[in-house]
Design a protein around this motif. Structure first.
Motif, PDB file in Angstrom:
ATOM      1  N   PHE A  98       8.840   2.398   3.669  1.00 25.24           N
ATOM      2  CA  PHE A  98       7.470   2.591   3.841  1.00 25.24           C
ATOM      3  C   PHE A  98       6.733   1.357   3.286  1.00 25.24           C
ATOM      4  O   PHE A  98       5.281   1.725   3.198  1.00 25.24           O
ATOM      5  CB  PHE A  98       7.095   4.013   3.275  1.00 25.24           C
ATOM      6  CG  PHE A  98       7.535   5.291   3.624  1.00 25.24           C
ATOM      7  CD1 PHE A  98       7.112   5.562   5.120  1.00 25.24           C
ATOM      8  CD2 PHE A  98       8.889   5.785   3.296  1.00 25.24           C
ATOM      9  CE1 PHE A  98       7.315   6.884   5.733  1.00 25.24           C
ATOM     10  CE2 PHE A  98       9.187   6.965   3.836  1.00 25.24           C
ATOM     11  CZ  PHE A  98       8.620   7.350   4.943  1.00 25.24           C
ATOM     12  N   ALA A  99       7.168   0.461   2.888  1.00 21.19           N
ATOM     13  CA  ALA A  99       6.450  -0.546   2.141  1.00 21.19           C
ATOM     14  C   ALA A  99       5.310  -1.275   3.084  1.00 21.19           C
ATOM     15  O   ALA A  99       5.607  -1.450   4.377  1.00 21.19           O
ATOM     16  CB  ALA A  99       7.090  -1.818   1.766  1.00 21.19           C
ATOM     17  N   SER A 100       4.043  -1.239   2.481  1.00 17.30           N
ATOM     18  CA  SER A 100       3.063  -1.581   3.376  1.00 17.30           C
ATOM     19  C   SER A 100       2.523  -3.109   3.011  1.00 17.30           C
ATOM     20  O   SER A 100       3.056  -3.655   1.983  1.00 17.30           O
ATOM     21  CB  SER A 100       1.853  -0.670   2.887  1.00 17.30           C
ATOM     22  OG  SER A 100       2.279   0.800   3.178  1.00 17.30           O
ATOM     23  N   ALA A 101       1.465  -3.306   3.566  1.00 19.32           N
ATOM     24  CA  ALA A 101       0.879  -4.639   3.376  1.00 19.32           C
ATOM     25  C   ALA A 101       0.421  -4.773   1.878  1.00 19.32           C
ATOM     26  O   ALA A 101       0.119  -3.574   1.400  1.00 19.32           O
ATOM     27  CB  ALA A 101      -0.166  -4.910   4.511  1.00 19.32           C
ATOM     28  N   ALA A 102       0.210  -5.901   1.130  1.00 21.67           N
ATOM     29  CA  ALA A 102      -0.110  -6.096  -0.109  1.00 21.67           C
ATOM     30  C   ALA A 102      -1.611  -5.159  -0.174  1.00 21.67           C
ATOM     31  O   ALA A 102      -2.443  -5.543   0.441  1.00 21.67           O
ATOM     32  CB  ALA A 102      -0.229  -7.627  -0.237  1.00 21.67           C
ATOM     33  N   ARG A 103      -1.650  -4.515  -1.489  1.00 17.56           N
ATOM     34  CA  ARG A 103      -2.828  -3.836  -1.799  1.00 17.56           C
ATOM     35  C   ARG A 103      -3.450  -3.022  -0.776  1.00 17.56           C
ATOM     36  O   ARG A 103      -4.518  -2.600  -0.691  1.00 17.56           O
ATOM     37  CB  ARG A 103      -3.646  -4.784  -2.197  1.00 17.56           C
ATOM     38  CG  ARG A 103      -3.475  -5.850  -3.411  1.00 17.56           C
ATOM     39  CD  ARG A 103      -3.121  -5.135  -4.549  1.00 17.56           C
ATOM     40  NE  ARG A 103      -2.908  -5.930  -5.700  1.00 17.56           N
ATOM     41  CZ  ARG A 103      -2.113  -6.119  -6.603  1.00 17.56           C
ATOM     42  NH1 ARG A 103      -1.048  -5.008  -6.896  1.00 17.56           N
ATOM     43  NH2 ARG A 103      -1.743  -6.833  -7.468  1.00 17.56           N
ATOM     44  N   ILE A 107       0.239  -1.525  -3.814  1.00 19.80           N
ATOM     45  CA  ILE A 107      -0.918  -0.553  -4.307  1.00 19.80           C
ATOM     46  C   ILE A 107      -2.101  -1.147  -4.719  1.00 19.80           C
ATOM     47  O   ILE A 107      -1.971  -1.915  -5.651  1.00 19.80           O
ATOM     48  CB  ILE A 107      -0.323   0.488  -5.399  1.00 19.80           C
ATOM     49  CG1 ILE A 107       0.840   1.279  -4.954  1.00 19.80           C
ATOM     50  CG2 ILE A 107      -1.518   1.370  -5.985  1.00 19.80           C
ATOM     51  CD1 ILE A 107       1.587   2.251  -5.791  1.00 19.80           C
ATOM     52  N   GLY A 108      -3.269  -1.025  -3.911  1.00 23.12           N
ATOM     53  CA  GLY A 108      -4.376  -1.686  -4.431  1.00 23.12           C
ATOM     54  C   GLY A 108      -5.496  -0.801  -5.257  1.00 23.12           C
ATOM     55  O   GLY A 108      -6.383  -1.190  -5.939  1.00 23.12           O
ATOM     56  N   ARG A 109      -4.931   0.546  -5.339  1.00 20.73           N
ATOM     57  CA  ARG A 109      -5.960   1.518  -6.095  1.00 20.73           C
ATOM     58  C   ARG A 109      -5.094   2.581  -6.519  1.00 20.73           C
ATOM     59  O   ARG A 109      -4.393   3.139  -5.844  1.00 20.73           O
ATOM     60  CB  ARG A 109      -7.237   1.982  -5.064  1.00 20.73           C
ATOM     61  CG  ARG A 109      -8.080   2.658  -5.819  1.00 20.73           C
ATOM     62  CD  ARG A 109      -9.205   3.165  -4.711  1.00 20.73           C
ATOM     63  NE  ARG A 109     -10.000   1.998  -4.430  1.00 20.73           N
ATOM     64  CZ  ARG A 109     -10.161   1.383  -3.154  1.00 20.73           C
ATOM     65  NH1 ARG A 109      -9.873   2.339  -2.161  1.00 20.73           N
ATOM     66  NH2 ARG A 109     -10.776   0.369  -2.850  1.00 20.73           N
ATOM     67  N   VAL A 110      -5.497   2.950  -7.622  1.00 17.81           N
ATOM     68  CA  VAL A 110      -4.681   4.201  -8.256  1.00 17.81           C
ATOM     69  C   VAL A 110      -5.986   5.532  -8.697  1.00 17.81           C
ATOM     70  O   VAL A 110      -6.816   4.717  -9.332  1.00 17.81           O
ATOM     71  CB  VAL A 110      -3.858   3.844  -9.762  1.00 17.81           C
ATOM     72  CG1 VAL A 110      -3.415   5.076 -10.080  1.00 17.81           C
ATOM     73  CG2 VAL A 110      -2.541   2.836  -9.279  1.00 17.81           C
ATOM     74  N   TYR A 111      -5.655   6.476  -8.279  1.00 15.05           N
ATOM     75  CA  TYR A 111      -6.853   7.446  -8.710  1.00 15.05           C
ATOM     76  C   TYR A 111      -6.046   8.295  -9.473  1.00 15.05           C
ATOM     77  O   TYR A 111      -4.502   8.913  -9.316  1.00 15.05           O
ATOM     78  CB  TYR A 111      -6.902   8.232  -7.349  1.00 15.05           C
ATOM     79  CG  TYR A 111      -7.946   7.439  -6.304  1.00 15.05           C
ATOM     80  CD1 TYR A 111      -9.328   7.462  -6.574  1.00 15.05           C
ATOM     81  CD2 TYR A 111      -7.321   6.936  -5.274  1.00 15.05           C
ATOM     82  CE1 TYR A 111      -9.971   6.716  -5.621  1.00 15.05           C
ATOM     83  CE2 TYR A 111      -8.234   6.424  -4.402  1.00 15.05           C
ATOM     84  CZ  TYR A 111      -9.350   6.104  -4.513  1.00 15.05           C
ATOM     85  OH  TYR A 111     -10.204   5.328  -3.617  1.00 15.05           O
ATOM     86  N   TYR A 112      -6.477   9.109 -10.565  1.00 13.93           N
ATOM     87  CA  TYR A 112      -6.034   9.827 -11.493  1.00 13.93           C
ATOM     88  C   TYR A 112      -7.030  10.863 -11.819  1.00 13.93           C
ATOM     89  O   TYR A 112      -8.266  10.688 -11.927  1.00 13.93           O
ATOM     90  CB  TYR A 112      -5.358   9.212 -12.617  1.00 13.93           C
ATOM     91  CG  TYR A 112      -6.168   8.548 -13.651  1.00 13.93           C
ATOM     92  CD1 TYR A 112      -6.800   9.285 -14.826  1.00 13.93           C
ATOM     93  CD2 TYR A 112      -6.596   7.216 -13.473  1.00 13.93           C
ATOM     94  CE1 TYR A 112      -7.532   8.655 -15.630  1.00 13.93           C
ATOM     95  CE2 TYR A 112      -7.499   6.659 -14.447  1.00 13.93           C
ATOM     96  CZ  TYR A 112      -8.003   7.249 -15.347  1.00 13.93           C
ATOM     97  OH  TYR A 112      -8.828   6.684 -16.470  1.00 13.93           O
TER      98      TYR A 112
END
Length: 159
Positions: free
Chosen positions: A55-60, A84-89
């Motif tokens: 499932f690896a995607s393009a950078a960020r 991962i370009g964004r982490v929501y928590y």
């Protein structure tokens, strides 16, 4: 975030139940929750990233939704993954060093309130409190990020 909260309910953890999902362009790629039946305990982020494989995607380009902000170990894995370009928590982990590390590494970190509205946002371009430079100027490589982490980790006393 409601999906991450629902996933957290699947956790067998006695205290802190955490759910996580990896999303790319609105499509859920993987889901996970913390698992206390393993030794060591599997964190929700690791449950997701440990199965990422094809499932690896393009950078960020990916986003990670997690009910509680990542710990330092999980932050290292998020940086290592590289997509991962964004982490929501929603809930803040007691140690904010991990969110600082993510931001310093170029990953936007967004805290959402219960209604899903941004209540705090830290993104590249903000000032790094340690260096006084803009985050974009700092841009730690994964190796430099690990060096940074090593300075923060205090060895446990042996009894």
């Amino acid at each position: 975030m409601s999906v991450a909260r629902a996933l957290a309910k699947l956790s067998d953890a006695a205290d802190l139940k955490v759910g996580a999902l990896l999303v790319n362009k609105g499509r859920v790629l993987l889901v996970g929750w913390n698992d206390e039946t393993t030794d060591p305990v599997t964190h929700a982020e690791i449950a997701v990233l440990g199965r990422v494989g094809s499932f690896a995607s393009a950078a960020r380009s990916d986003e990670l939704y997690v009910t509680t902000s990542p710990c330092l170990s999980c932050a290292k894995r998020i940086i290592e993954y590289g997509a991962i370009g964004r982490v929501y928590y929603q809930h803040e982990w007691w140690d904010k060093a991990a969110t600082d590390l993510l931001t310093t590494s170029g990953i936007e970190v967004v805290r959402l309130d219960k209604g899903g509205v941004e209540s705090h946002k830290t993104k590249p371009g903000t000032i790094d409190p340690m260096t006084g430079l803009e985050i974009d100027e700092v841009r730690l490589s994964a190796a430099a990020a690990y060096d940074f982490l090593d300075q923060l980790i205090v060895p446990k006393p042996k009894f």
